[in-house]
Design an enzyme around this catalytic site. Sequence first.
Site, PDB file in Angstrom:
ATOM      1  N   ARG A 103      43.160  39.074  29.757  1.00 26.55           N
ATOM      2  CA  ARG A 103      42.183  39.757  28.912  1.00 26.55           C
ATOM      3  C   ARG A 103      42.663  41.180  28.672  1.00 26.55           C
ATOM      4  NH1 ARG A 103      35.938  40.628  30.831  1.00 26.55           N
ATOM      5  NH2 ARG A 103      36.788  42.377  32.010  1.00 26.55           N
ATOM      6  N   THR A 107      40.166  45.713  24.248  1.00 24.00           N
ATOM      7  CA  THR A 107      39.524  44.929  23.175  1.00 24.00           C
ATOM      8  C   THR A 107      38.738  43.739  23.732  1.00 24.00           C
ATOM      9  OG1 THR A 107      41.426  43.461  22.952  1.00 24.00           O
ATOM     10  CG2 THR A 107      41.448  45.478  21.618  1.00 24.00           C
ATOM     11  N   ASP A 202      38.001  42.186  40.330  1.00 28.79           N
ATOM     12  CA  ASP A 202      39.037  41.478  39.568  1.00 28.79           C
ATOM     13  C   ASP A 202      39.632  40.378  40.453  1.00 28.79           C
ATOM     14  OD1 ASP A 202      41.242  42.227  37.033  1.00 28.79           O
ATOM     15  OD2 ASP A 202      41.765  40.799  38.612  1.00 28.79           O
ATOM     16  N   ASP A 205      43.459  40.401  40.989  1.00 28.24           N
ATOM     17  CA  ASP A 205      43.900  41.481  41.882  1.00 28.24           C
ATOM     18  C   ASP A 205      43.535  41.167  43.330  1.00 28.24           C
ATOM     19  OD1 ASP A 205      44.733  42.767  39.624  1.00 28.24           O
ATOM     20  OD2 ASP A 205      43.233  44.362  39.683  1.00 28.24           O
TER      21      ASP A 205
HETATM   22  O1  LIG Z   1      35.543  35.807  30.250  1.00 27.49           O
HETATM   23  P1  LIG Z   1      36.524  36.875  29.976  1.00 27.49           P
HETATM   24  O2  LIG Z   1      35.867  38.174  29.532  1.00 27.49           O
HETATM   25  O3  LIG Z   1      37.594  36.455  29.014  1.00 27.49           O
HETATM   26  O4  LIG Z   1      37.205  37.297  31.354  1.00 27.49           O
HETATM   27  C1  LIG Z   1      37.577  36.380  32.320  1.00 27.49           C
HETATM   28  C2  LIG Z   1      39.058  36.371  32.534  1.00 27.49           C
HETATM   29  O5  LIG Z   1      39.476  37.605  33.131  1.00 27.49           O
HETATM   30  C3  LIG Z   1      40.191  37.326  34.334  1.00 27.49           C
HETATM   31  O6  LIG Z   1      41.546  37.211  34.119  1.00 27.49           O
HETATM   32  P2  LIG Z   1      42.465  38.500  33.826  1.00 27.49           P
HETATM   33  O7  LIG Z   1      42.514  38.792  32.372  1.00 27.49           O
HETATM   34  O8  LIG Z   1      42.023  39.632  34.708  1.00 27.49           O
HETATM   35  O9  LIG Z   1      43.898  37.993  34.237  1.00 27.49           O
HETATM   36  P3  LIG Z   1      44.469  37.729  35.716  1.00 27.49           P
HETATM   37  O10 LIG Z   1      43.968  36.398  36.125  1.00 27.49           O
HETATM   38  O11 LIG Z   1      45.933  37.777  35.531  1.00 27.49           O
HETATM   39  O12 LIG Z   1      43.980  38.830  36.620  1.00 27.49           O
HETATM   40  C4  LIG Z   1      39.604  36.005  34.785  1.00 27.49           C
HETATM   41  O13 LIG Z   1      40.401  35.339  35.720  1.00 27.49           O
HETATM   42  C5  LIG Z   1      39.425  35.271  33.493  1.00 27.49           C
HETATM   43  O14 LIG Z   1      40.596  34.603  33.075  1.00 27.49           O
HETATM   44  O1  LIG Z   2      34.277  40.554  36.798  1.00 29.50           O
HETATM   45  C1  LIG Z   2      35.341  40.155  36.295  1.00 29.50           C
HETATM   46  C2  LIG Z   2      35.515  40.034  34.897  1.00 29.50           C
HETATM   47  C3  LIG Z   2      36.699  39.583  34.408  1.00 29.50           C
HETATM   48  N1  LIG Z   2      37.698  39.267  35.267  1.00 29.50           N
HETATM   49  C4  LIG Z   2      37.551  39.390  36.617  1.00 29.50           C
HETATM   50  O2  LIG Z   2      38.477  39.103  37.371  1.00 29.50           O
HETATM   51  N2  LIG Z   2      36.384  39.837  37.085  1.00 29.50           N
HETATM   52 MG   LIG Z   3      42.538  39.979  36.477  1.00 29.10          MG
END
Ligand SMILES: O=P(O)(O)OC[C@H]1O[C@H](OP(=O)(O)OP(=O)(O)O)[C@H](O)[C@@H]1O
Ligand SMILES: O=c1cc[nH]c(=O)[nH]1
Ligand SMILES: [Mg+2]
Length: 211
Positions: A103, A107, A202, A205
Amino acid sequence: MRLHVADHPLVAHKLTVLRDKKTPSPTFRQLVDELVTLLAYEATRDVHTDTVQIETPVAVTTGVKLADPRPLVVPILRAGLGMLDGMTRLLPTAEVGFLGMQRDETTLEAITYANRLPDDVSGRQCFLLDPMLATGGTLVAAIDYLLARGARDVTAVCLLAAPEGIEVVEKFVGDRADVKIVVAAVDERLNEKAYIVPGLGDAGDRLYGIV
Ligand SMILES: O=P(O)(O)OC[C@H]1O[C@H](OP(=O)(O)OP(=O)(O)O)[C@H](O)[C@@H]1O
Ligand SMILES: O=c1cc[nH]c(=O)[nH]1
Ligand SMILES: [Mg+2]
């Protein structure tokens, strides 16, 4: 679209430890693995089976085995990777595809950096794994990839969802497919950064560290 919220004291207990900011990565990974096993039990309730005849040491009897075509499990990287082993442990015949999505934190758009899915998944039961359903942008994009490849039976397994994201997915899916979301809990809301409140932070993370 169908929503199933796991209502079980063990799920609630593990989720509480997971949410705690003091919980370190190794424990967090372990808990995600245990939680997905509990959620997978519900997520696979409608998995297709065939009838088989077997012989016990005592008698001939009929039973069931997981049917062909094999189910497809797709973790959404990074965070969804933490759910893969728990899911395939319960669904040993599954084939595994991969989606790498991130994400854009400004944006809030979901960017796809990896896509390794079969070209045709028509007639197959598909399971998407991602711990967090926040705005719903990521899950909608992932479901769209599967629908474009012919899927009509998609189950998303998540740990936490925001009501806003559930609504977005519901509107997107409409009556295009049979989509089910299995989640450990639906939280209160999104904050101004589109993080789930109270959430767990997150997920990527917390599983793997900050990159
Ligand atoms: O519903 P949304 O608003 O689209 O957000 C959710 C997304 O955000 C996080 O991933 P992230 O983009 O942080 O990637 P990561 O798994 O690499 O940390 C999570 O694991 C989802 O994939
Ligand atoms: O709360 C949140 C939202 C998006 N992605 C995450 O990992 N945590
Ligand atoms: Mg993430």
